[in-house]
Enzyme design. Structure first.
Site, PDB file in Angstrom:
ATOM      1  N   TYR A  53     -38.062 -36.358  27.215  1.00  0.00           N
ATOM      2  CA  TYR A  53     -37.969 -35.766  28.847  1.00  0.00           C
ATOM      3  C   TYR A  53     -37.403 -36.902  29.670  1.00  0.00           C
ATOM      4  CZ  TYR A  53     -40.457 -31.453  27.550  1.00  0.00           C
ATOM      5  OH  TYR A  53     -40.648 -30.377  27.027  1.00  0.00           O
ATOM      6  N   ARG A  56     -33.805 -36.103  29.057  1.00  0.00           N
ATOM      7  CA  ARG A  56     -33.517 -34.890  29.898  1.00  0.00           C
ATOM      8  C   ARG A  56     -33.468 -34.760  31.303  1.00  0.00           C
ATOM      9  NH1 ARG A  56     -36.496 -29.993  27.453  1.00  0.00           N
ATOM     10  NH2 ARG A  56     -34.934 -28.915  28.866  1.00  0.00           N
ATOM     11  N   GLN A  86     -35.818 -20.188  34.113  1.00  0.00           N
ATOM     12  CA  GLN A  86     -36.516 -20.920  33.063  1.00  0.00           C
ATOM     13  C   GLN A  86     -36.297 -22.320  33.022  1.00  0.00           C
ATOM     14  OE1 GLN A  86     -36.646 -18.035  29.466  1.00  0.00           O
ATOM     15  NE2 GLN A  86     -34.961 -17.297  30.565  1.00  0.00           N
ATOM     16  N   ASN A  87     -35.231 -22.673  33.605  1.00  0.00           N
ATOM     17  CA  ASN A  87     -34.650 -24.011  33.624  1.00  0.00           C
ATOM     18  C   ASN A  87     -35.456 -25.022  34.558  1.00  0.00           C
ATOM     19  OD1 ASN A  87     -32.540 -22.914  32.143  1.00  0.00           O
ATOM     20  ND2 ASN A  87     -31.130 -22.844  33.970  1.00  0.00           N
ATOM     21  N   ASP A  89     -34.259 -28.105  35.491  1.00  0.00           N
ATOM     22  CA  ASP A  89     -33.212 -28.829  36.220  1.00  0.00           C
ATOM     23  C   ASP A  89     -33.267 -28.130  37.588  1.00  0.00           C
ATOM     24  OD1 ASP A  89     -31.034 -26.666  36.879  1.00  0.00           O
ATOM     25  OD2 ASP A  89     -30.818 -26.778  34.656  1.00  0.00           O
ATOM     26  N   HIS A 104     -40.728 -22.497  34.068  1.00  0.00           N
ATOM     27  CA  HIS A 104     -41.159 -23.722  32.923  1.00  0.00           C
ATOM     28  C   HIS A 104     -41.273 -25.041  33.306  1.00  0.00           C
ATOM     29  CE1 HIS A 104     -39.699 -20.599  29.644  1.00  0.00           C
ATOM     30  NE2 HIS A 104     -40.772 -20.396  30.082  1.00  0.00           N
ATOM     31  N   GLY A 169     -27.678 -16.243  31.002  1.00  0.00           N
ATOM     32  CA  GLY A 169     -27.721 -17.080  30.021  1.00  0.00           C
ATOM     33  C   GLY A 169     -29.241 -17.556  29.766  1.00  0.00           C
ATOM     34  N   THR A 170     -29.839 -16.530  28.939  1.00  0.00           N
ATOM     35  CA  THR A 170     -31.044 -16.661  28.493  1.00  0.00           C
ATOM     36  C   THR A 170     -30.867 -15.570  27.173  1.00  0.00           C
ATOM     37  OG1 THR A 170     -33.322 -16.380  28.386  1.00  0.00           O
ATOM     38  CG2 THR A 170     -32.170 -14.961  29.882  1.00  0.00           C
ATOM     39  N   SER A 171     -31.330 -16.319  26.105  1.00  0.00           N
ATOM     40  CA  SER A 171     -31.365 -15.627  24.703  1.00  0.00           C
ATOM     41  C   SER A 171     -32.634 -14.598  25.001  1.00  0.00           C
ATOM     42  CB  SER A 171     -31.475 -16.630  23.503  1.00  0.00           C
ATOM     43  OG  SER A 171     -32.822 -17.296  23.749  1.00  0.00           O
TER      44      SER A 171
END
Ligand code: APR
Length: 233
Positions: A53, A56, A86-87, A89, A104, A169-171
């Site tokens: 982390y 990141r 969900q990011n 950042d 998250h 941009g999420t799977s």
């Protein structure tokens, strides 16, 4: 004002230079989830978790919002916009989005390992021995696999009231987050932006824009702003 929900994942920040997780070359190809992103990993090797982390956090601090983050801000003139991301950042915030819910967690915050509610802003590396004023080791304020998602209830409430949802941009692989869209009203107007043909939510009013975020999001934003002018949304 109509209520518009943006639901974003790692692809939103890909063009800001932050890696996604499950694409080829993604983070989970390079790192083992079990070694860096679970409570068990924290027990077994906290230094490895902190290093992951710390790396990141550095990358986030060096990154800038991209054209997709910026385009979303324009929607706030015409819609009541809530971003659910969900990011971990802070690129939505730095672009200027005013309501951002982090499902998250946030990499620029730390918390004591025994207290999920006390948060500390943090810009630097976290190390073993970095403790809060009560003496507890600090850990990143992120949700690990196998942990509860405390913001989920709030996100569900937001989704239940949505008129329009834009998924970027999420799977849609990670639950409970991936199930959020199912709480939206049946007739919700939904846009999905992704360069890959991801598994689409089963919704009547769904439009798939197969494009990178920096191209697809401004297109959707323009269309929504134009529709709002003639009251079609
Ligand atoms: N623009 C838009 N989408 C993109 C781009 C881009 N430039 N590049 C890649 N994508 C898409 C991929 O096609 C994929 O569908 O972004 C998606 C990324 O999916 P994942 O890597 O699975 O990321 P995400 O869905 O956010 O993961 C959810 O998993 O590991 C956890 O906690 C982590 O929040 C994360 C969660």
């Amino acid at each position: 004002m109509k209520r518009l929900v943006i639901f974003s994942g790692a692809g939103m920040s890909a063009e800001s230079g932050l890696k996604t997780f499950r694409d080829s070359g993604g983070l989970w190809e390079e790192f083992d989830i079990e070694e860096v992103a679970t409570p068990e990993a924290w027990q077994a090797n906290p230094k490895l978790v902190l290093d992951f982390y710390n790396m990141r956090r550095k990358q986030v601090l060096e990154a800038e919002p991209n054209a997709a983050h910026e385009a979303l801000v324009l929607l706030e003139d015409k819609f009541d916009v809530q971003v659910i991301t969900q990011n971990i950042d802070d690129l939505h915030e730095r672009a200027g989005s005013s309501k951002v819910l982090h499902l998250h967690g946030e990499i620029l915050k730390a918390r004591p390992e025994n207290d999920a509610l006390r948060l500390y802003p943090i810009q630097h590396d976290l190390n073993i021995g970095d403790v809060c004023e009560l003496g507890a080791q600090l850990r990143p304020h992120v949700v690990w696999f196998g942990e509860e998602v405390p913001e989920m209830l709030r996100a569900v409430e937001v989704m239940r009231k949505a008129h329009v949802v834009v998924i970027v941009g999420t799977s849609l692989n990670v639950y409970p987050a991936a199930g959020l869209i199912h709480y939206a009203p049946k007739r919700v107007q939904c846009y999905v932006v992704d360069p890959e043909e991801i598994q689409q939510p089963k919704l009547k009013n769904l439009k798939f824009i197969q494009a990178r975020a920096s191209v697809g999001v401004p297109t959707v934003v323009d269309a929504l702003l134009a529709m709002s002018e003639v009251d079609q949304v």
